[in-house]
Write a protein that holds these residues in place. Structure first.
Motif, mmCIF file in Angstrom:
data_model
loop_
_atom_site.group_PDB
_atom_site.id
_atom_site.type_symbol
_atom_site.label_atom_id
_atom_site.label_comp_id
_atom_site.label_asym_id
_atom_site.label_seq_id
_atom_site.Cartn_x
_atom_site.Cartn_y
_atom_site.Cartn_z
ATOM 1 N N GLU A 151 -7.869 3.417 -1.277
ATOM 2 C CA GLU A 151 -7.271 3.401 0.053
ATOM 3 C C GLU A 151 -5.761 3.206 -0.017
ATOM 4 O O GLU A 151 -4.993 3.939 0.577
ATOM 5 N N ARG A 152 -5.325 2.172 -0.764
ATOM 6 C CA ARG A 152 -3.892 1.892 -0.835
ATOM 7 C C ARG A 152 -3.542 1.238 -2.171
ATOM 8 O O ARG A 152 -4.316 0.444 -2.716
ATOM 9 N N VAL A 153 -2.358 1.589 -2.646
ATOM 10 C CA VAL A 153 -1.849 1.066 -3.914
ATOM 11 C C VAL A 153 -0.456 0.496 -3.687
ATOM 12 O O VAL A 153 0.352 1.080 -2.955
ATOM 13 N N LEU A 154 -0.180 -0.637 -4.312
ATOM 14 C CA LEU A 154 1.143 -1.248 -4.292
ATOM 15 C C LEU A 154 1.833 -0.951 -5.620
ATOM 16 O O LEU A 154 1.279 -1.207 -6.690
ATOM 17 N N VAL A 155 3.042 -0.398 -5.555
ATOM 18 C CA VAL A 155 3.827 -0.076 -6.746
ATOM 19 C C VAL A 155 4.998 -1.046 -6.859
ATOM 20 O O VAL A 155 5.675 -1.339 -5.870
ATOM 21 N N THR A 156 5.233 -1.538 -8.067
ATOM 22 C CA THR A 156 6.385 -2.395 -8.326
ATOM 23 C C THR A 156 6.895 -2.113 -9.727
ATOM 24 O O THR A 156 6.349 -1.265 -10.442
ATOM 25 N N GLN A 203 -4.060 -5.534 5.199
ATOM 26 C CA GLN A 203 -4.786 -4.519 4.441
ATOM 27 C C GLN A 203 -4.301 -4.580 3.000
ATOM 28 O O GLN A 203 -3.377 -3.867 2.602
ATOM 29 N N LYS A 204 -4.926 -5.435 2.220
ATOM 30 C CA LYS A 204 -4.458 -5.681 0.862
ATOM 31 C C LYS A 204 -4.650 -4.457 -0.029
ATOM 32 O O LYS A 204 -5.551 -3.644 0.193
ATOM 33 N N PRO A 205 -3.802 -4.313 -1.043
ATOM 34 C CA PRO A 205 -3.916 -3.155 -1.931
ATOM 35 C C PRO A 205 -5.179 -3.225 -2.790
ATOM 36 O O PRO A 205 -5.672 -4.306 -3.101
ATOM 37 N N MET A 234 3.757 -11.053 -4.878
ATOM 38 C CA MET A 234 3.401 -12.116 -3.935
ATOM 39 C C MET A 234 3.759 -11.717 -2.502
ATOM 40 O O MET A 234 2.944 -11.874 -1.574
ATOM 41 N N ILE A 235 4.973 -11.194 -2.314
ATOM 42 C CA ILE A 235 5.398 -10.769 -0.984
ATOM 43 C C ILE A 235 4.547 -9.609 -0.489
ATOM 44 O O ILE A 235 4.161 -9.528 0.688
ATOM 45 N N GLY A 236 4.217 -8.689 -1.402
ATOM 46 C CA GLY A 236 3.414 -7.530 -1.026
ATOM 47 C C GLY A 236 2.024 -7.905 -0.582
ATOM 48 O O GLY A 236 1.566 -7.517 0.504
ATOM 49 N N VAL A 237 1.333 -8.681 -1.429
ATOM 50 C CA VAL A 237 -0.057 -9.049 -1.132
ATOM 51 C C VAL A 237 -0.133 -10.093 -0.028
ATOM 52 O O VAL A 237 -1.012 -10.043 0.842
ATOM 53 N N GLY A 238 0.812 -11.044 -0.041
ATOM 54 C CA GLY A 238 0.718 -12.174 0.883
ATOM 55 C C GLY A 238 1.378 -11.980 2.219
ATOM 56 O O GLY A 238 1.109 -12.741 3.156
#
Length: 263
Positions: free
Chosen positions: A10-15, A92-94, A82-86
């Motif tokens: 559904e969704r991915v967080l990139v860093t 809607q968590k990655p 932390m900022i992304g997930v929290g």
């Protein structure tokens, strides 16, 4: 090289740890777009290489928007996760955190220093699968980014389609410093432990004649066994090392148990 995934996330967080303007971040976003319906990017505002899992607990963090679902944080890679997930994605968590693509290898003992690996490990601690991606180079102004661009989407898809998904480990993937057509496949690898690291300190003086120090790490990869990451890369193969956040030395635990007893 591209293999369709069984299903898109559904969704991915990139860093990353090289910063919001790093070319490797664009490659990581390319990888994320191949496996997910929605991609969010939250990267450090500046280069944070070598930061491991540092968290900034004593200074405010600023969130700057760089486009649709694209942000920079005035903090470390771990701060970004932390900022992304929290906060940014808290409703809607990655499904996955993709960290990289780092400019340079993260192998052996380097993994303990790496902000790229640190971000993926931070995601793992938060209960979100994380993956670390790195591209080797011989000349900094001539990094073979196309090799990562060509190979990493299918490698990551294969890992997601594996029965071990969602992982409770962190796949640490390193791409050799060669052209895409020269890559001789993908191989699982042990985290190499033959590499030694020594501090190389350059003492300088500023314009006011005040001393300051520039830190660099001098590395010697030694003679790795055939199953170790550096040996796999020397065979022109992409290495995948599944890392765990449990760093207990099991052999030492056995040896120490002969002289200590649990009470």
């Amino acid at each position: 090289m591209s293999v369709p995934s069984k299903s898109l996330l559904e969704r991915v967080l990139v860093t990353n740890d090289d910063g919001i303007d790093a070319p490797g971040l664009v490659i990581a976003e390319h990888v994320a777009k191949s496996i997910a319906k929605e991609v969010w990017t939250i990267a450090p505002a500046e280069d944070c290489s070598g930061g491991s899992r540092q968290l900034n607990l004593h200074k405010p963090l600023r969130l700057q928007q760089y486009g649709d679902r694209r942000f920079a944080v005035t903090g470390s890679p771990a701060d970004c996760v932390m900022i992304g997930v929290g906060e940014v994605m808290k409703l809607q968590k990655p499904d996955l955190v993709v960290s990289g693509v780092n400019a340079g290898l993260n192998i052996g003992g380097d993994c303990g220093f790496s902000g790229t690996v640190g971000a993926a490990m931070t995601a793992n601690v938060l209960g979100v699968p994380g993956i670390a991606l790195s591209q080797a180079w011989r000349e900094r102004d001539n990094i073979p980014w196309k090799t990562s661009q060509d190979w990493l989407p299918s490698v990551v898809k294969d890992l997601i389609d594996h029965s071990s998904w969602p992982w409770n480990f962190v796949p640490n993937i390193n791409v050799p410093a060669i052209q895409s057509e020269e890559v001789d496949g993908v191989c699982l690898a042990q985290q190499g432990m033959t590499t030694t690291v020594a501090p190389a300190i350059d003492c300088r003086a500023d314009l006011r004649q005040q001393k300051y120090y520039w830190l660099y790490l001098a590395k010697d990869h030694g003679e790795p066994g055939p199953e170790e990451d550096i040996a796999i890369l020397r065979e022109n193969k992409i290495s995948i090392s599944p890392l765990s956040r449990n760093i207990t030395d099991q052999e030492a635990l056995k040896r120490l148990s002969q002289g200590f007893s649990n009470k």
